[in-house]
Design a protein around this motif. Structure first.
Motif, PDB file in Angstrom:
ATOM      1  N   TYR A 259      14.523  13.680  -0.446  1.00  0.00           N
ATOM      2  CA  TYR A 259      13.678  12.914   0.474  1.00  0.00           C
ATOM      3  C   TYR A 259      13.827  11.401   0.306  1.00  0.00           C
ATOM      4  O   TYR A 259      13.503  10.646   1.225  1.00  0.00           O
ATOM      5  N   LEU A 260      14.315  10.973  -0.849  1.00  0.00           N
ATOM      6  CA  LEU A 260      14.515   9.533  -1.044  1.00  0.00           C
ATOM      7  C   LEU A 260      15.918   9.088  -0.634  1.00  0.00           C
ATOM      8  O   LEU A 260      16.201   7.889  -0.597  1.00  0.00           O
ATOM      9  N   LEU A 261      16.775  10.071  -0.339  1.00  0.00           N
ATOM     10  CA  LEU A 261      18.130   9.713   0.100  1.00  0.00           C
ATOM     11  C   LEU A 261      18.067   9.094   1.495  1.00  0.00           C
ATOM     12  O   LEU A 261      17.170   9.372   2.280  1.00  0.00           O
ATOM     13  N   GLY A 262      19.021   8.317   1.815  1.00  0.00           N
ATOM     14  CA  GLY A 262      19.091   7.747   3.159  1.00  0.00           C
ATOM     15  C   GLY A 262      18.702   6.291   3.235  1.00  0.00           C
ATOM     16  O   GLY A 262      19.077   5.594   4.181  1.00  0.00           O
ATOM     17  N   LYS A 263      17.953   5.790   2.251  1.00  0.00           N
ATOM     18  CA  LYS A 263      17.524   4.382   2.318  1.00  0.00           C
ATOM     19  C   LYS A 263      18.720   3.431   2.198  1.00  0.00           C
ATOM     20  O   LYS A 263      18.742   2.379   2.848  1.00  0.00           O
TER      21      LYS A 263
ATOM     22  N   LYS B 173      14.292   4.837  18.176  1.00  0.00           N
ATOM     23  CA  LYS B 173      13.876   5.816  17.169  1.00  0.00           C
ATOM     24  C   LYS B 173      13.607   5.122  15.840  1.00  0.00           C
ATOM     25  O   LYS B 173      14.439   4.359  15.332  1.00  0.00           O
ATOM     26  N   LEU B 174      12.428   5.369  15.266  1.00  0.00           N
ATOM     27  CA  LEU B 174      12.064   4.843  13.958  1.00  0.00           C
ATOM     28  C   LEU B 174      12.902   5.524  12.878  1.00  0.00           C
ATOM     29  O   LEU B 174      13.013   6.749  12.853  1.00  0.00           O
ATOM     30  N   VAL B 175      13.515   4.728  11.972  1.00  0.00           N
ATOM     31  CA  VAL B 175      14.301   5.304  10.876  1.00  0.00           C
ATOM     32  C   VAL B 175      13.740   4.919   9.502  1.00  0.00           C
ATOM     33  O   VAL B 175      14.157   5.491   8.494  1.00  0.00           O
ATOM     34  N   LEU B 176      12.819   3.945   9.459  1.00  0.00           N
ATOM     35  CA  LEU B 176      12.161   3.577   8.196  1.00  0.00           C
ATOM     36  C   LEU B 176      10.836   2.902   8.539  1.00  0.00           C
ATOM     37  O   LEU B 176      10.800   2.006   9.388  1.00  0.00           O
ATOM     38  N   ARG B 177       9.751   3.358   7.890  1.00  0.00           N
ATOM     39  CA  ARG B 177       8.429   2.804   8.191  1.00  0.00           C
ATOM     40  C   ARG B 177       8.305   1.368   7.675  1.00  0.00           C
ATOM     41  O   ARG B 177       9.079   0.918   6.827  1.00  0.00           O
ATOM     42  N   SER B 178       7.289   0.673   8.164  1.00  0.00           N
ATOM     43  CA  SER B 178       7.084  -0.726   7.782  1.00  0.00           C
ATOM     44  C   SER B 178       6.777  -0.871   6.302  1.00  0.00           C
ATOM     45  O   SER B 178       7.038  -1.919   5.701  1.00  0.00           O
ATOM     46  N   ASP B 179       6.199   0.188   5.684  1.00  0.00           N
ATOM     47  CA  ASP B 179       5.911   0.128   4.244  1.00  0.00           C
ATOM     48  C   ASP B 179       7.104   0.562   3.396  1.00  0.00           C
ATOM     49  O   ASP B 179       6.994   0.708   2.166  1.00  0.00           O
TER      50      ASP B 179
END
Length: 589
Positions: free
Chosen positions: A279-283, A315-321
């Protein structure tokens, strides 16, 4: 039948001085109401023959009969040239191809393909929808393997998130230490009960808050139970030892339950991935995309991609936080899987409610310049309905996979005993047969429908020994085995065939010869339905052969041995084809 296309091309060159590619020649199976086995569509050739389709077909037919020993005769119906091939030709195919040890096994093509299926959540047991997913994924993988691919079967388990925390919280608050051992329940069923209980308690809280004047959105947001679940998720992501220990304990219960269900279903995997690890992959990929200009940041710091040019939207790919959304981790997991296996193709077996998600995922990976993104494919399948309506997990109204399989086997037992088919079986043999028929009925019913279609599953309809069902095909196989047993015959490569074939014998050989094409077609379209429906037609054709011709009682020894050999070859293809669907066939029933 490639030689027909080649000879037709030669005929066109000789008769009309035109050089056309073989791909421009349309060959079809001759319709049942006309004589012949293969049809050449002649309409396109009239533009250079300068003659009617009928005359063009007649000229081509005469040329083929004169120059092709395998073409016995022809007839022309409007723009269709129907060719009848010689018995020698069909018998040659039967002996050289169908009787070969390698028949139905295509040569390795050097390509690696990954098939990802199942993808369950660890907050509930597998249900009917999961059954279709698992059977579809496993069968597609098996068919691809038969078609020459190197196949990796994978499962991405959704083992984290708010829905998992709901079950955990409900067990902590209301479970009083209950375990699978103390309750006598499979672990996945026990955890699923607490997921349902959470939803029941949550709805009561929401109703109470609404009665106190809160709007529905406010009530859902201010529900103490939901707030506790969200806090539990935050503690899990922070690595709280107590929460992690609880999560591992309850997940282990679920995995143990899943394994029993998978084993009963006949499903296996080569690699299992866990969302808790991915779940942390992709950043890092998001950062790469920002630097390449594939993504953009909004004023609040959230990261997006604009896919309006592709007919989608932003499309959202990363939230603001800075936290991930599903697409973020899917980008990372896709990269991880490719790094692990370097496959040319990767197939995601996921329901059609995720069509949009996968369009976005694949577009992003292509925009990021991943060369392997062209090999990604979403095998989208329709939902499964029951005569009673849709299933809802939170309300506990789903059809549990284990219960469904038990019901299918019980129905198979009742139907089989009613027909009196097992009087001479031992109890052990009876139980094995009921399981084979019940599971065969379930698998065949779910796989005979094209994946994209929504289907209505009727357990009673699926177990019919005379219908378009798995048990009908299984019964046909058992019938053939009985004939072979009485004739003391095994498949022989050296059996001498009669010089002249009966029409039904020729038709049966033609159907058998097409089996490898069926596998290729099913692999290209990722559709087990192609195999399932072929096997039904083959079984029907064999039963016609069985009723029209004498096999054991014929006085012609040559015909008897040939028909027994033809029966043995049919049984071999039925067994192999059903294995591609994950279905066993009995030797007697």
């Amino acid at each position: 039948m490639n030689f027909i296309a080649s000879l037709t091309r030669q005929a066109i060159q000789a008769l009309y001085q035109q050089d056309i590619p073989e791909s421009a020649i349309n060959l079809q199976e001759t319709r049942k109401e006309f004589e012949g086995q293969i049809t050449v569509v002649t309409f396109p050739f009239t533009k250079f023959s300068k003659k009617s389709p009928e005359i063009t077909g007649t000229e081509l037919g005469n040329y083929l009969v004169a120059h092709a020993p395998a073409v016995a005769s022809f007839n022309v119906i409007k723009g269709f040239l129907n060719l009848s091939l010689t018995d020698e030709y069909w018998l040659s195919l039967f002996h050289q191809e169908v009787l070969s040890d390698q028949f139905g096994i295509l040569p390795k093509n050097g390509e690696r393909v990954m098939v990802e299926y199942s993808s369950p959540n660890t907050n509930k047991p597998l249900h009917l929808g999961h059954v279709r997913n698992n059977l579809l994924g496993f069968s597609v993988a098996t068919i691809l393997e038969a078609a020459g691919y190197d196949v990796i079967k994978t499962n991405l388990v959704n083992d984290r998130g708010i829905h998992i925390c709901k079950s955990m919280l409900a067990w902590e608050k209301f479970g009083h230490g209950e375990t699978p051992e103390s309750s006598g329940l499979k672990g996945d069923k026990l955890v699923g009960n607490y997921y349902v209980l959470f939803d029941k308690q949550y709805k009561q809280e929401v109703d109470t808050l609404k009665a106190a004047g809160k709007s529905e959105e406010e009530a859902k947001r201010e529900s103490p139970l939901m707030q506790e679940a969200q806090e539990l998720l935050r503690r899990w992501e922070a690595g709280d030892p107590h929460v992690i220990a609880l999560w591992k304990r309850m997940n282990d219960w679920v995995y143990d339950g899943f394994e029993k269900t998978y084993e009963r279903m006949g499903i296996t995997f080569d690699r299992v991935y866990y969302e808790s690890n991915t779940y942390l992959l992709g950043k890092d990929i998001i950062e790469e995309g920002l630097s390449k200009g594939v993504f953009f940041k909004k004023n609040d710091g959230s990261v997006w991609i604009d896919l309006t040019a592709e007919g989608l939207d932003e499309k959202l790919v990363l939230r603001s936080d800075g936290t991930s959304v599903y697409i973020t981790q899917d980008l990372g997991t896709a990269q991880l899987k490719y790094d692990d296996f370097k496959m040319e193709k990767s197939i995601y077996v996921v329901g059609n409610e995720q069509d949009y998600h996968f369009k976005v995922l694949f577009h992003i990976l292509k925009k990021l310049g991943r060369p392997w993104a062209d090999g990604l494919y979403h095998l989208s399948y329709g939902m499964v309905d029951l005569p009673s309506g849709k299933m809802k997990s939170r309300e506990g109204t789903v059809v549990d996979a284990d219960d469904l399989m038990d019901e299918m086997v019980q129905t198979a037992k009742e139907r089989t005993e009613t027909l009196g088919k097992v009087d001479e079986f031992s109890e052990t043999e009876k139980l094995a047969l009921y399981d084979m028929i019940g599971m065969g009925a379930l698998k065949y019913f779910l796989l005979k429908v094209e994946p994209k279609k929504r289907l209505l599953f009727d357990p009673n309809e699926s177990i019919d020994f005379q219908g378009h069902t798995g048990p009908f095909i299984q019964y046909t196989h058992a019938r053939i085995k009985s004939v072979l047993h009485k004739g003391n015959h095994q498949l022989s490569k050296d059996a001498i065939a009669p010089k002249a074939l009966e029409t039904i014998e020729r038709d049966l050989i033609k159907e058998l010869v097409s089996y490898t094409d069926v596998i290729s077609n099913a692999a290209e379209t990722y559709s087990p339905a192609v195999v399932a429906n072929y096997l039904f037609e083959l079984a029907k054709l064999y039963n016609k052969f069985y009723h029209e011709l004498s096999i054991l009682k014929t006085t012609d020894t040559l015909s008897k041995n040939f028909r027994l050999n033809l029966s043995a070859a049919t049984a071999k293809v039925i067994a192999a084809g059903m294995e591609l669907l994950g279905i066993q066939v009995p030797a007697r029933m």
